[in-house]
Structure formats: C-alpha cells, structure tokens
Write a protein that holds these residues in place. Sequence first.
Motif, mmCIF file in Angstrom:
data_model
loop_
_atom_site.group_PDB
_atom_site.id
_atom_site.type_symbol
_atom_site.label_atom_id
_atom_site.label_comp_id
_atom_site.label_asym_id
_atom_site.label_seq_id
_atom_site.Cartn_x
_atom_site.Cartn_y
_atom_site.Cartn_z
ATOM 1 N N LEU A 1 37.574 63.557 1.885
ATOM 2 C CA LEU A 1 37.801 64.215 0.601
ATOM 3 C C LEU A 1 38.524 65.540 0.826
ATOM 4 O O LEU A 1 38.092 66.362 1.636
ATOM 5 C CB LEU A 1 36.483 64.457 -0.121
ATOM 6 N N LYS A 2 39.616 65.705 0.076
ATOM 7 C CA LYS A 2 40.373 66.952 0.186
ATOM 8 C C LYS A 2 39.718 68.028 -0.668
ATOM 9 O O LYS A 2 38.773 67.762 -1.402
ATOM 10 C CB LYS A 2 41.802 66.715 -0.301
ATOM 11 N N SER A 3 40.254 69.227 -0.578
ATOM 12 C CA SER A 3 39.715 70.294 -1.412
ATOM 13 C C SER A 3 40.160 70.080 -2.849
ATOM 14 O O SER A 3 41.248 69.575 -3.106
ATOM 15 C CB SER A 3 40.183 71.649 -0.897
ATOM 16 N N CYS B 1 38.467 68.241 -5.481
ATOM 17 C CA CYS B 1 38.329 66.937 -6.124
ATOM 18 C C CYS B 1 36.872 66.655 -6.496
ATOM 19 O O CYS B 1 35.948 67.270 -5.963
ATOM 20 C CB CYS B 1 38.890 65.818 -5.261
ATOM 21 N N CYS C 1 34.262 63.562 -6.749
ATOM 22 C CA CYS C 1 34.136 62.181 -6.288
ATOM 23 C C CYS C 1 32.753 61.647 -6.625
ATOM 24 O O CYS C 1 31.743 62.315 -6.389
ATOM 25 C CB CYS C 1 34.378 62.130 -4.784
ATOM 26 N N LYS D 1 36.776 72.374 -9.413
ATOM 27 C CA LYS D 1 37.884 71.633 -8.837
ATOM 28 C C LYS D 1 39.111 72.536 -8.713
ATOM 29 O O LYS D 1 39.765 72.579 -7.674
ATOM 30 C CB LYS D 1 38.182 70.451 -9.750
ATOM 31 N N THR E 1 34.989 70.996 -3.531
ATOM 32 C CA THR E 1 34.909 69.538 -3.554
ATOM 33 C C THR E 1 33.508 69.138 -3.973
ATOM 34 O O THR E 1 32.524 69.671 -3.450
ATOM 35 C CB THR E 1 35.246 68.970 -2.169
ATOM 36 N N CYS F 1 34.937 61.821 -12.764
ATOM 37 C CA CYS F 1 35.348 61.761 -11.361
ATOM 38 C C CYS F 1 36.794 61.310 -11.196
ATOM 39 O O CYS F 1 37.219 60.354 -11.823
ATOM 40 C CB CYS F 1 34.432 60.819 -10.586
ATOM 41 N N ASP F 2 37.534 62.026 -10.324
ATOM 42 C CA ASP F 2 38.883 61.573 -9.981
ATOM 43 C C ASP F 2 38.807 60.398 -9.029
ATOM 44 O O ASP F 2 39.604 59.487 -9.072
ATOM 45 C CB ASP F 2 39.696 62.660 -9.264
ATOM 46 N N LEU F 3 37.826 60.507 -8.129
ATOM 47 C CA LEU F 3 37.716 59.505 -7.075
ATOM 48 C C LEU F 3 36.340 58.877 -7.145
ATOM 49 O O LEU F 3 35.405 59.468 -7.670
ATOM 50 C CB LEU F 3 37.885 60.169 -5.701
ATOM 51 N N GLU G 1 41.039 56.139 -6.265
ATOM 52 C CA GLU G 1 41.115 56.618 -7.634
ATOM 53 C C GLU G 1 40.151 55.811 -8.507
ATOM 54 O O GLU G 1 40.062 54.590 -8.362
ATOM 55 C CB GLU G 1 42.533 56.422 -8.175
#
Lengths: 264, 289
Positions: A37-39, A41, A43, A196, A201, A216-218, A231
């Motif tokens: 997981l990137k910064s 986001c 999830c 976000k 994260t 949630c994006d992910l 996604e």
Amino acid sequence: MDLINDHSIDDFCRIYAEEICVDYNGTVALYDASLQLKSGCICGLVGMNGAGKSTFFKALMGFVRPSRGKIRINGLDVPTAQREQAVAYVPQNEGIDCSFPVSVWEVVMMGRYGSMNLLRVPRESDRKAVWHALERVELIDLRKRPIGALSGGQRKRAFLARAIAQRASVLLLDEPFSGVDVRTEKLMADLFLQFKNEGRTILISTHDLSHVRDFCDLVVLINKTVLAYGETSEVFTPENLTMTFGGMSPDFLSGSTPAIDLNT
Amino acid sequence: MNEFLASFSPISWLVDPLSHDFMRRALMVSGLVGGVCGFLSCYMTLKGWALMGDAVSHAVMPGVVVAYALGLPFSIGAFVFGVGSVALIGFVKQKSRVKEDTIIGLVFTGFFALGLVLVSKIKSNIDLMHILFGSPLGISLSDVRQTIIISGIVVSILLIFRRDLMLYCFDPTHARSIGINTGLLHYLLLSVLSLAAVAGLQTVGIILVVAMLITPGATAYLLTDRFDRMTFLAIISSSISSILGVYISYWSDIETGGSIVLVQTAIFLFAFLFAPRYGLLKSQRSISP
C-alpha cells in the motif's frame, strides 16, 4: 494539514508485506499473504470471521511473528516503525473497558505517550496535539467526560483522535463502522478523506461490504491468503466475493439492497 | 457507659498509645504499608487481578520460611516464590488445557501447603501465627527497616511507571502498538505485587493481605472517574484505615490484622452505599424519580 510521523526511506510503500505466513501451534492462520500500500490510500481488508483479518493486523503490529515472509512499514521493520510512532490501531468498541476511570482527554493523550519521556509528563506541544485532534473529531466539548459516558460513535471518534494525536502515518481500523451513529459515520468519512490527502494510509478490517464500496479506493479479499487485491470496482466481482465468503451468493452486490452481516 | 463517655477524650485516645515504642512503630509501619498497598490496589482492581493478588500473597509463604531458615531477609525469599508462582501459573496455562483460574487456585494452595509443611518441619523461631495473621504490634526493628526499603522500591516503581501501567491496564494493544514493552510491564507489576504482599504480610498477615491489595482500589473506584484521584483516594483510605485499625486493636484488645481489614471493609461498604455517583442509594433514587 496535520503533521504525521513519516520516516520512510522512499515514499513507495507505507505497508509492504511479502508472502507472510502465520501459524498458531501448527494451525495455519495466514499463508503467502502479500500486500503493498502506497501513501495516501484507503484500503478495505475484507473476509469472514476467522479468515485471518485480525492475524494480518497482528502481524502488521508485530504481535505475532510470521514464520515466513517480510513486513516493512514505511520501509522500516515493525518494531522500529512502532518506536517511530508510525502505526496506530483503532480498536473495536467491544475491546475496551468502558468503566475505566479515564477522561476523553487522557485517552487521546495516550497517543502521545510514545513521544514523551519515561514519566509521560505532557509538554505544551503534546497538549496542543491532543486539543487539535479532539477538535478534528468534534469532541473538544466532551474532553472532560469519562470515556464510559460517551456513546459508541463518540468513543470511536475518541480513539481516532488518539491516532491523530499520535501522528501515525499508518492507521489500522477494526470494524470502524460497527455501532456508530450517522453523524460519526459522516465525520469519519470526511476524516478518512482528509487522512488520505495528508498522505496517511488507512487499512480497514471489516465484513461490511457497503462501507467498503463507499469509502475504500482499494480492497483486499482474504481467506487464509490474499484472494484478490486491487481497485475496489475491479475486485468486487461476484466470483471474487463468492470465493471470499465461501459458497454464499453475494446477492447484496445487486445495488440497492443493504449490506448483509455475513457473520450472523 | 455515661462514665465512659465522660472520660473519653479523642485526643488521649490518639495520643496515649504513642507513649509506647511498639505502638509508634506499629502505627508507622501500618500507615506506610497501607499507603503502598493502596497505591498498588488501583492497578490490581482495574486489571482484574484480585485472584492473582490472592495467589501471590499465599505463594510467598514458603519463601518466607526458607529465607528465615537460611538467615536471609524474608523479603528475598518471598519475592522469589511470589514471582516463581506466577511464572509457574503462566507455564502450566501455556502447556495444558486447564483453565487459568483453576491453575491459579491450584498453584497458590500448593505453595501455601508447602509453606505450612516447611514451618512445621524446619526448626526455627518463626511463629506461624505471625506469618498468617501479621503482628504489627510486635514488629522488630530489622523488619521495620526491611518494610521501609520494600515500600520505597514499590513506590518508586509505581511512580515511574504510573502512566505506562495505567495504559497497560486500559489498552494493552495500544501500548504495544506504540512500542511500549508490555511484557516488561506485566512482570514489573507482578514483581511489585510480590513485594507489596511481603510488606502487607507484616501488618495483616498472609491470609488477609489480599484485602489490602484490592479493597482500597475498589473503594476509590466507586468514588471517582479520574485515575489520579482514584490513586489518591485509595492511598489515603488505605493509610487511614490501617492506622485506625491499629488504634482500635490497641484500645479494644482485638486482633490487629482483622481490625485493619474490617475498617477497610467498612469504608468500602460506606462507599458502596453512599458514593455520589455509583452508590447503591444514589442509583435507586435515579431509577424511581
């Protein structure tokens, strides 16, 4: 924008888990679970009870040691990341002793303990951080109340404020939407979006699918391992959900029907 | 009766006993031990460790006997057996399917029985009654010194780790996730418990020491919603009841340990009935308006 504790070497991954295996005395709880997981986001971690959601959380917090695999938080190993105050855990309401004699202010101040000296004497900067965190979750007027005098939603916000005061860059939330009022839900949705944008994260463990779709994006679907990840719109397919929840037909996906609690 | 009331003066009731060396010593030790146990009792009640307190206080018994027999300070033996019993409880719990409260009951009675057997077998001048029921009126100078040292250690540890221990009792998950060593806190609290049990043994004895370790905390818990205030109230109520218990024991010629614990219980009952927010009478009033 809030300060956050970000000690990442490169900004690529807030949470990096590679082929994690966890077993309890021979019983496999999680195998080959990978997640990056990137910064910035949000999830959702979705699965049935016993699918390994809480084990995954425990591994990320260093409470269980994976028998195999590698975990990095902001590029650091878990104990180091904890000492840097990078990880905050927001508990379920049920896990907290509500008759404990502490005020809301004191609970949020606990988020600062890791940054204080041994005696945990608050400095002016700690008090400011707590004040600011309480303002963000709209609990500043209730700061002197005992934690037990709050409603379920208010209590949830108090623990979110603690994570804000801690300046954690990785937030692990356990069933954040269970038993909260409409106001809290709306406030949390706004807060998550702000988090976000601040580069935090957020990993939300839940079996409530409607909220996952809204926030949630992910999404990560797990059942002892990561079944699907990506996604939300792409991952939430009937096939994937059937796989996640066993043979149950995911009829709650058909639009307007409210989410069904799959554990009851 | 009228004669008694006429001749009764609170001042001489309080001051007269102070002319005796043994009473000055008993009052000082009881007040000190009361305060120390009161401080710790907040953590015991909030952590739900009443049974653990009972276990540890009983388990120190063989340690006291062995230490006396070897000519060591009794606190060292007590400490070893107190911590040892807890380690044993943890070990058996991990390695067997027996439930924890069963194991606690099993281990502490086992240790206590061992202590009883040792007392009867080892030739020494230990008075079993003193260990079981305490004897603050007959405390020796070296025991006073030991009690002061133990109390100093316990209070220092509790003062330094006051906040961390509170967090550990309230939300151990959060404590761990911000990098606090909760395993260390766990054993620290257990060590302090063993030490406090030894200190309490001086005044009320092994059987009743668990009362010193939970009653003041329970009383204070009914009176406030703030942790700091709870600590303060527990220390004060515990100290005062210990001192009062010694006075009553002196004037009425009753057993001292029992007297101290009865005063504590009476204060708890008072709080139970009349506490402003959580008292029995208060909640009844609010139910029927």
